[in-house]
Design a protein around this motif. Structure first.
Motif, short mmCIF file in Angstrom:
data_model
loop_
_atom_site.label_atom_id
_atom_site.label_comp_id
_atom_site.label_asym_id
_atom_site.label_seq_id
_atom_site.Cartn_x
_atom_site.Cartn_y
_atom_site.Cartn_z
N LEU B 340 -34.66 11.98 15.17
CA LEU B 340 -33.73 13.09 15.36
C LEU B 340 -34.16 13.80 16.63
O LEU B 340 -35.18 14.48 16.65
N GLY B 341 -33.40 13.60 17.71
CA GLY B 341 -33.80 14.14 18.99
C GLY B 341 -32.93 15.31 19.39
O GLY B 341 -31.76 15.37 19.05
N PHE B 342 -33.53 16.24 20.10
CA PHE B 342 -32.77 17.36 20.66
C PHE B 342 -32.95 17.33 22.16
O PHE B 342 -34.07 17.40 22.66
N TYR B 343 -31.84 17.21 22.89
CA TYR B 343 -31.87 17.31 24.34
C TYR B 343 -31.26 18.64 24.70
O TYR B 343 -30.09 18.88 24.40
N ILE B 344 -32.07 19.54 25.26
CA ILE B 344 -31.55 20.89 25.52
C ILE B 344 -31.66 21.20 27.00
O ILE B 344 -32.60 20.82 27.67
N TYR B 353 -27.35 26.15 27.63
CA TYR B 353 -26.33 25.57 28.50
C TYR B 353 -25.77 24.31 27.88
O TYR B 353 -24.58 24.04 27.96
N ARG B 354 -26.62 23.54 27.26
CA ARG B 354 -26.15 22.32 26.59
C ARG B 354 -27.17 21.95 25.53
O ARG B 354 -28.37 22.00 25.78
N ILE B 355 -26.69 21.61 24.35
CA ILE B 355 -27.57 21.10 23.29
C ILE B 355 -26.98 19.80 22.79
O ILE B 355 -25.81 19.74 22.41
N ARG B 356 -27.76 18.77 22.85
CA ARG B 356 -27.29 17.48 22.36
C ARG B 356 -28.25 17.05 21.25
O ARG B 356 -29.46 17.15 21.40
N VAL B 357 -27.68 16.60 20.15
CA VAL B 357 -28.49 16.07 19.07
C VAL B 357 -28.37 14.56 19.10
O VAL B 357 -27.26 14.03 19.23
N ARG B 358 -29.48 13.87 19.01
CA ARG B 358 -29.42 12.43 18.82
C ARG B 358 -29.31 12.19 17.33
O ARG B 358 -30.28 12.34 16.60
N PRO B 359 -28.11 11.87 16.83
CA PRO B 359 -27.93 11.75 15.39
C PRO B 359 -28.28 10.34 14.91
O PRO B 359 -27.60 9.39 15.28
N PRO B 360 -29.35 10.18 14.14
CA PRO B 360 -29.75 8.81 13.76
C PRO B 360 -28.69 8.06 12.97
O PRO B 360 -28.52 6.86 13.17
N CYS B 361 -27.93 8.75 12.10
CA CYS B 361 -27.00 7.95 11.28
C CYS B 361 -25.71 7.63 12.03
O CYS B 361 -25.05 6.65 11.70
N PHE B 362 -25.38 8.40 13.07
CA PHE B 362 -24.23 8.03 13.91
C PHE B 362 -24.53 6.69 14.60
O PHE B 362 -23.67 5.79 14.65
#
Lengths: 187, 396
Positions: B340-344, B353-362
């Motif tokens: 579960l990654g967060f790219y902020i 400004y931007r938050i991206r979640v790396r969703p494992p189940c997607f």
């Protein structure tokens, strides 16, 4: 710290002029790559035994509207399981031609992630096998994660899609016909 | 006799399964191409629960994002909280006190227990083993009560803060965990006796949904699905965060990459998680749970109501948000379903400004057609159950 630098310089040595800039914010290895021949650069990163970044972790994009030129940046997170190193790769993409090469030939998992970036940012992935919207519906207008997309914009209602190819139970319709016949035009 | 039987004429049937189907817990649609009962192709349609997580986060302050992260994978919302807080702290450059780190490990593992118990219990009851399903839901209920006692909420907990925790553990926490774990171990033993030699259960799970090691890596899978295929990639071991490198635990790895291995991986991880919680509770140090930095920490309530400086301090943090230095970073934790990654990205203001979640189940759903191709329609149910797709996280 020395190891980090050696890794970044190793990557720089292999990719040569494709590397625009390297940096190490908060101890991460970050690379800014040119988007020309992007797939070839990733092939080197993935298959070169010295680099061995064989695992793609994430693909996303950021819109730096009025903040940076070029406007978009596609961001890749790759990692080497054997060396336990992560590498972040940022690829600047201009507004007038928002497209980069697709990585689906290298990692099939890139399919969904690239579709999501296309869906929300409108960045095209060249040679992607199936570039459709994924989280939003086909009739959606615009790309909501671009900074010039207003947050409170209401999308118009879309008409019902034709049910072509869907199984329709004809028996009920026949029943209605029978009723119409037996009762005349009362129904 | 054989020569006389003619082959039945068959045509390829297209079937739409979902988006609202009793076996797809979570709204998702499979566009199937079937030859008889055999699945020839499966096109997965996701996005029915899309609510613009990324866009909403850009409107909120850094702290206001925490409740949004609860609603990603609501079966392990504490891990989402921890992952997000760690990502922001990485950008700030702050390290929380040791006690806070231990508590974060404890709550993460409790959330993982919750997630795996939900997944395994649901999968078992969908295959007819409803008793085992109920036993696991009972075990899950015990975890829920601990979480409720700790945070005040059962699902959407919002317990972790940037730079600390909402509050320290309640005084009877260790005893209640010990009591609950005793019951959970007994319940899991019962489940083991119900399931591990159950012919129906084994037949439905083993050699179904097989995915090879190379395919799993090519599809960027993580978590129990990847480990069931024989790759020992666990973020807690590969890139240790918090105090995981000081704790003794194993990462269960499967070999065949089928649904039964995924089930076993999750069950073994439940045991390992309980082990981690017990170790962390035994070694729990004394001390503060907040970083010592008034720029990020709310003042105590006595100061807020007793002095103008305290009130202004409180007001500034609530209204403007904490100021995270400009920059971008990525931080990954091991969630219930994988990395579960967060790219902020921050521009230095009080809002992300931007938050991206790396969703494992997607990402796991991107490989679903590969898992189900060549199997029967009925095999979709256990395979989908073992992917453990959570709509809130998959569609964001």
């Amino acid at each position: 710290m020395a190891e980090t630098n050696s890794q970044l310089s190793a990557v720089q040595g292999k990719l040569g002029s494709k590397v625009i800039e390297t940096s190490e914010p908060q101890g991460d290895d970050v690379l800014i790559l040119d988007r020309s021949d992007l797939r070839e650069s990733f092939r080197i990163l993935k298959e070169d035994p010295e680099l061995d970044f064989a695992f793609l972790s994430d693909i996303t994009a950021v819109d730096y509207w009025h903040k940076k030129e070029p406007r978009f940046e596609v961001v890749y997170q790759i990692l080497s399981r054997a060396k336990r190193r992560r590498l972040r790769i940022r690829v600047p993409v201009p507004e007038n031609d928002p497209s980069v090469e697709s990585l689906t030939p290298l990692w099939r998992g890139a399919n969904f992630m690239e579709r999501e970036v296309w869906d929300l940012f409108g960045i095209r992935f060249i040679d992607h096998p199936d570039l459709r919207r994924i989280l939003l519906y086909d009739e959606f207008k615009g790309y909501p994660l671009r900074k010039d997309y207003p947050v409170n914009l209401v999308q118009p209602r879309v008409p019902e899609r034709p049910v072509d190819g869907t199984f329709v139970d004809e028996r009920s319709r026949n029943k209605l016909l029978h009723l119409q016949k037996s009762l005349g035009s009362k129904i | 006799m054989k020569a006389e039987t003619k082959e039945l004429p068959s045509e390829i049937m297209e079937l739409q399964m979902g988006p609202s189907h009793p076996a797809t817990h979570g709204t998702i649609k499979f566009n199937l191409k079937l030859d008889g009962e055999k699945v020839l192709d499966c096109d997965v349609e996701v996005g029915f629960l899309h609510r613009g997580f990324d866009k909403s986060c850009e409107q909120a302050t850094w702290t206001q994002v925490i409740p949004y992260t609860d609603r990603l994978n609501y079966a392990s919302s504490l891990i989402n909280n921890v992952g997000y807080a760690l990502a922001v702290e990485k950008l700030i450059g702050a390290e929380t006190p040791l006690r806070c780190q231990y508590i974060r490990v404890i709550v993460s593992e409790l959330a993982r227990l919750y997630d795996h118990l939900t997944c395994c219990g649901m999968a078992a009851s969908e295959l007819g083993a409803i008793t085992a399903g109920f036993y696991m839901i009972e075990a899950r209920e015990l975890i829920t009560r601990i979480i409720e006692n700790l945070t005040g909420a059962r699902l959407t907990v919002t317990y972790v803060r940037i730079g600390g925790l909402k509050h320290d553990l309640p005084h009877d926490f260790a005893e209640s965990v010990a009591r609950a774990f005793k019951t959970i171990r007994k319940l899991l033993d019962d489940c083991d006796r119900l399931l591990s030699r159950n012919r129906i259960f084994l037949d439905r799970l083993s050699n179904v949904g097989v995915i090879s090691q190379e395919t799993a890596l090519s599809y960027c899978l993580t978590g129990p699905i990847l480990r069931a295929s024989g790759v020992d990639y666990d973020v807690r071991k590969a890139f240790p965060y918090l105090v995981y490198d000081q704790l003794d635990f194993e990462v269960p790895v499967g070999s065949r990459g089928d649904n039964y291995d995924r089930f076993l991986c999750r069950i073994r991880e439940i045991e390992q998680s309980m082990k981690i919680v017990e170790q962390a509770l035994a070694n729990l140090p004394v001390g503060p749970v907040w970083i010592d930095d008034p720029l990020f920490v709310l003042p105590e309530k006595e100061k807020v109501y007793g002095s103008i400086e305290g009130l202004m301090h409180h007001f500034k943090i609530i209204m403007e948000g904490i100021h995270v230095p400009a920059g971008e970073t990525y931080f990954a934790v091991e969630g219930g379903n994988g990395e579960l990654g967060f790219y902020i990205v921050s521009d230095g203001g009080g809002r992300p400004y931007r938050i991206r979640v790396r969703p494992p189940c997607f990402i796991a759903m991107g490989a679903f057609h590969e898992m189900i191709k060549g199997y029967m329609v009925a095999d979709i149910v256990p395979t989908f159950g073992m992917v453990n797709m959570i709509g809130g996280e998959c569609d964001r």
